[in-house]
Design a protein around this motif. Structure first.
Motif, mmCIF file in Angstrom:
data_model
loop_
_atom_site.group_PDB
_atom_site.id
_atom_site.type_symbol
_atom_site.label_atom_id
_atom_site.label_comp_id
_atom_site.label_asym_id
_atom_site.label_seq_id
_atom_site.Cartn_x
_atom_site.Cartn_y
_atom_site.Cartn_z
ATOM 1 N N TRP A 59 45.738 37.637 50.050
ATOM 2 C CA TRP A 59 46.145 37.467 48.654
ATOM 3 C C TRP A 59 47.485 36.752 48.542
ATOM 4 O O TRP A 59 47.703 35.971 47.610
ATOM 5 C CB TRP A 59 46.128 38.795 47.885
ATOM 6 C CG TRP A 59 47.230 39.764 48.220
ATOM 7 C CD1 TRP A 59 47.136 40.844 49.037
ATOM 8 C CD2 TRP A 59 48.582 39.724 47.750
ATOM 9 N NE1 TRP A 59 48.352 41.494 49.102
ATOM 10 C CE2 TRP A 59 49.263 40.826 48.320
ATOM 11 C CE3 TRP A 59 49.294 38.881 46.906
ATOM 12 C CZ2 TRP A 59 50.597 41.097 48.077
ATOM 13 C CZ3 TRP A 59 50.634 39.152 46.659
ATOM 14 C CH2 TRP A 59 51.278 40.242 47.237
ATOM 15 N N PHE A 82 46.722 34.672 37.228
ATOM 16 C CA PHE A 82 45.777 35.774 37.408
ATOM 17 C C PHE A 82 44.370 35.404 37.009
ATOM 18 O O PHE A 82 43.408 35.922 37.564
ATOM 19 C CB PHE A 82 46.268 37.111 36.847
ATOM 20 C CG PHE A 82 46.217 37.358 35.374
ATOM 21 C CD1 PHE A 82 45.018 37.580 34.719
ATOM 22 C CD2 PHE A 82 47.390 37.440 34.648
ATOM 23 C CE1 PHE A 82 44.977 37.852 33.368
ATOM 24 C CE2 PHE A 82 47.365 37.717 33.293
ATOM 25 C CZ PHE A 82 46.155 37.922 32.651
ATOM 26 N N VAL A 87 42.231 38.269 39.250
ATOM 27 C CA VAL A 87 42.780 39.617 39.376
ATOM 28 C C VAL A 87 43.282 40.060 38.001
ATOM 29 O O VAL A 87 43.454 39.249 37.102
ATOM 30 C CB VAL A 87 43.934 39.699 40.407
ATOM 31 C CG1 VAL A 87 43.454 39.364 41.806
ATOM 32 C CG2 VAL A 87 45.101 38.802 40.017
ATOM 33 N N THR A 88 43.544 41.344 37.859
ATOM 34 C CA THR A 88 44.046 41.859 36.592
ATOM 35 C C THR A 88 45.531 41.539 36.444
ATOM 36 O O THR A 88 46.220 41.248 37.426
ATOM 37 C CB THR A 88 43.864 43.382 36.513
ATOM 38 O OG1 THR A 88 44.692 43.989 37.506
ATOM 39 C CG2 THR A 88 42.410 43.784 36.717
ATOM 40 N N SER A 89 46.027 41.649 35.224
ATOM 41 C CA SER A 89 47.450 41.370 35.004
ATOM 42 C C SER A 89 48.325 42.394 35.728
ATOM 43 O O SER A 89 49.391 42.051 36.232
ATOM 44 C CB SER A 89 47.766 41.342 33.511
ATOM 45 O OG SER A 89 47.456 42.578 32.918
ATOM 46 N N GLY A 90 47.873 43.646 35.807
ATOM 47 C CA GLY A 90 48.638 44.657 36.528
ATOM 48 C C GLY A 90 48.740 44.347 38.008
ATOM 49 O O GLY A 90 49.808 44.474 38.619
ATOM 50 N N THR A 91 47.621 43.926 38.596
ATOM 51 C CA THR A 91 47.609 43.524 40.004
ATOM 52 C C THR A 91 48.528 42.331 40.201
ATOM 53 O O THR A 91 49.301 42.266 41.163
ATOM 54 C CB THR A 91 46.174 43.186 40.452
ATOM 55 O OG1 THR A 91 45.379 44.363 40.321
ATOM 56 C CG2 THR A 91 46.134 42.692 41.879
ATOM 57 N N MET A 92 48.459 41.382 39.258
ATOM 58 C CA MET A 92 49.283 40.179 39.347
ATOM 59 C C MET A 92 50.767 40.533 39.330
ATOM 60 O O MET A 92 51.550 39.988 40.122
ATOM 61 C CB MET A 92 48.943 39.269 38.156
ATOM 62 C CG MET A 92 49.556 37.927 38.236
ATOM 63 S SD MET A 92 48.579 36.993 39.384
ATOM 64 C CE MET A 92 49.820 36.231 40.292
ATOM 65 N N HIS A 94 52.281 43.331 40.245
ATOM 66 C CA HIS A 94 52.648 43.944 41.522
ATOM 67 C C HIS A 94 52.780 42.885 42.612
ATOM 68 O O HIS A 94 53.741 42.902 43.403
ATOM 69 C CB HIS A 94 51.589 44.992 41.901
ATOM 70 C CG HIS A 94 51.771 45.551 43.263
ATOM 71 N ND1 HIS A 94 52.781 46.423 43.591
ATOM 72 C CD2 HIS A 94 51.076 45.331 44.408
ATOM 73 C CE1 HIS A 94 52.701 46.722 44.873
ATOM 74 N NE2 HIS A 94 51.680 46.080 45.399
ATOM 75 N N ARG A 95 51.839 41.960 42.657
ATOM 76 C CA ARG A 95 51.865 40.918 43.688
ATOM 77 C C ARG A 95 53.050 39.977 43.500
ATOM 78 O O ARG A 95 53.689 39.572 44.479
ATOM 79 C CB ARG A 95 50.541 40.148 43.688
ATOM 80 C CG ARG A 95 49.411 41.014 44.205
ATOM 81 C CD ARG A 95 48.094 40.308 44.175
ATOM 82 N NE ARG A 95 47.060 41.162 44.760
ATOM 83 C CZ ARG A 95 45.809 40.795 44.920
ATOM 84 N NH1 ARG A 95 45.420 39.582 44.569
ATOM 85 N NH2 ARG A 95 44.939 41.622 45.454
#
Length: 172
Positions: A59, A82, A87-92, A94-95
């Motif tokens: 990722w 994203f 991917v979701t905005s929350g995942t984005m 964090h990344r």
């Protein structure tokens, strides 16, 4: 079931078990889908080995490469990132935080919208992804080298047809 014109693989064994246990079911779709899934898992393992040489996960490479291929100034809105990366905005979020802490991306104010930010490759991120993408492409060449050019072209064409069918809005 006629014998395959190739050495049997793990999917053939699964199909044979289903034919034995449930001869009433047409399990033929399990062949191509099982092989695609098995290929994907084996490919991911080989790709991850190359990314690891650069201290990257898949990722992380994917995000840095998305920014890199967007062209100078290697900067995108998080929503564009994203949606491109699926991917979701929350995942984005964090990344982005992880890559920002590593010094590979920076978040900047968006001059077109004071309420939002942009994500941009840093010079360190650009240097890293340029080295990693060269190794990644060389790795992909090695992975596909056993296939004849005509077989590879035919495979690519068939996979494009499958992808189009899967991406078709009417089939969701």
């Amino acid at each position: 079931m006629p014998p395959p014109q190739r050495p049997p693989d793990a999917v053939d064994a699964i199909l044979a078990q289903w034919h034995r246990e449930r001869p009433d079911l047409d399990v033929s779709p399990m062949g191509p889908i099982g092989r695609i899934k098995r290929c994907a898992a084996l490919l991911q393992r080989r790709l991850d080995e190359t990314f690891a040489e650069f201290g990257l996960s898949f990722w992380e490479f994917d995000m840095l490469a998305t920014l890199r291929r967007s062209g100078a100034p290697y900067c995108l809105a998080p929503t564009t990132l994203f949606s491109t990366l699926m991917v979701t905005s929350g995942t984005m979020t964090h990344r982005m935080q992880k890559l920002e802490a590593s010094g590979f991306v920076a978040r900047l104010p968006n001059p077109a919208d004071a309420r939002s930010m942009l994500v941009q490759l840093t010079p360190a991120g650009l240097a890293l992804v340029d080295r990693a993408v060269e190794a990644h492409v060389a790795n992909e060449h090695r992975i596909l080298a056993p296939l004849k050019a005509a077989d590879l072209a035919a495979l690519d064409a068939k996979l494009a047809v499958l992808l189009a069918a899967l991406e078709s809005p009417g089939d969701s």
